[in-house]
Design an enzyme around this catalytic site. Structure first.
Site, PDB file in Angstrom:
ATOM      1  N   ASP A  58       0.866  -1.180   0.000  1.00  0.00           N
ATOM      2  CA  ASP A  58       0.000   0.000   0.000  1.00  0.00           C
ATOM      3  C   ASP A  58       0.900   1.226   0.000  1.00  0.00           C
ATOM      4  O   ASP A  58       1.708   1.413   0.904  1.00  0.00           O
ATOM      5  CB  ASP A  58      -0.905   0.003   1.237  1.00  0.00           C
ATOM      6  CG  ASP A  58      -1.918  -1.115   1.205  1.00  0.00           C
ATOM      7  OD1 ASP A  58      -2.325  -1.497   0.103  1.00  0.00           O
ATOM      8  OD2 ASP A  58      -2.308  -1.606   2.277  1.00  0.00           O
ATOM      9  N   ASP A  86      -6.784  -1.102  -5.017  1.00  0.00           N
ATOM     10  CA  ASP A  86      -7.917  -0.771  -4.149  1.00  0.00           C
ATOM     11  C   ASP A  86      -8.793   0.305  -4.785  1.00  0.00           C
ATOM     12  O   ASP A  86     -10.020   0.251  -4.694  1.00  0.00           O
ATOM     13  CB  ASP A  86      -7.423  -0.303  -2.783  1.00  0.00           C
ATOM     14  CG  ASP A  86      -6.626  -1.361  -2.047  1.00  0.00           C
ATOM     15  OD1 ASP A  86      -6.824  -2.561  -2.331  1.00  0.00           O
ATOM     16  OD2 ASP A  86      -5.793  -0.998  -1.202  1.00  0.00           O
TER      17      ASP A  86
END
Length: 75
Positions: free
Chosen positions: A30, A44
């Site tokens: 991330d 995402d």
């Protein structure tokens, strides 16, 4: 079905991208941070955009009630 295809492609590509990261690295990286809110990645974003597009198309093309085919016909 063709109304939902772009949203399903977005959801599928985000899911496959996360799966590739998970299988290749063992974890998902991330790397985006929006003002101390949450960390996430492009996959995402694709999944969320696909879900929002799917819901908007569902509400737009639903012919019955606002819940469309989610209602169970017991007759």
């Amino acid at each position: 079905f063709k109304e939902y295809l772009p949203s399903l492609i977005l959801i599928g590509s985000g899911a496959v991208s996360n799966l590739i990261d998970r299988l290749w690295r063992g974890y998902v990286i991330d790397y985006l941070n929006i003002v101390n809110w949450n960390y996430f990645n492009l996959s995402d974003v694709l999944i969320i955009a696909g879900i929002l597009l799917f819901l908007s198309n569902y509400l737009k093309y639903s012919k019955k009630s606002p819940y469309g085919s989610l209602l169970i016909d017991v007759s």
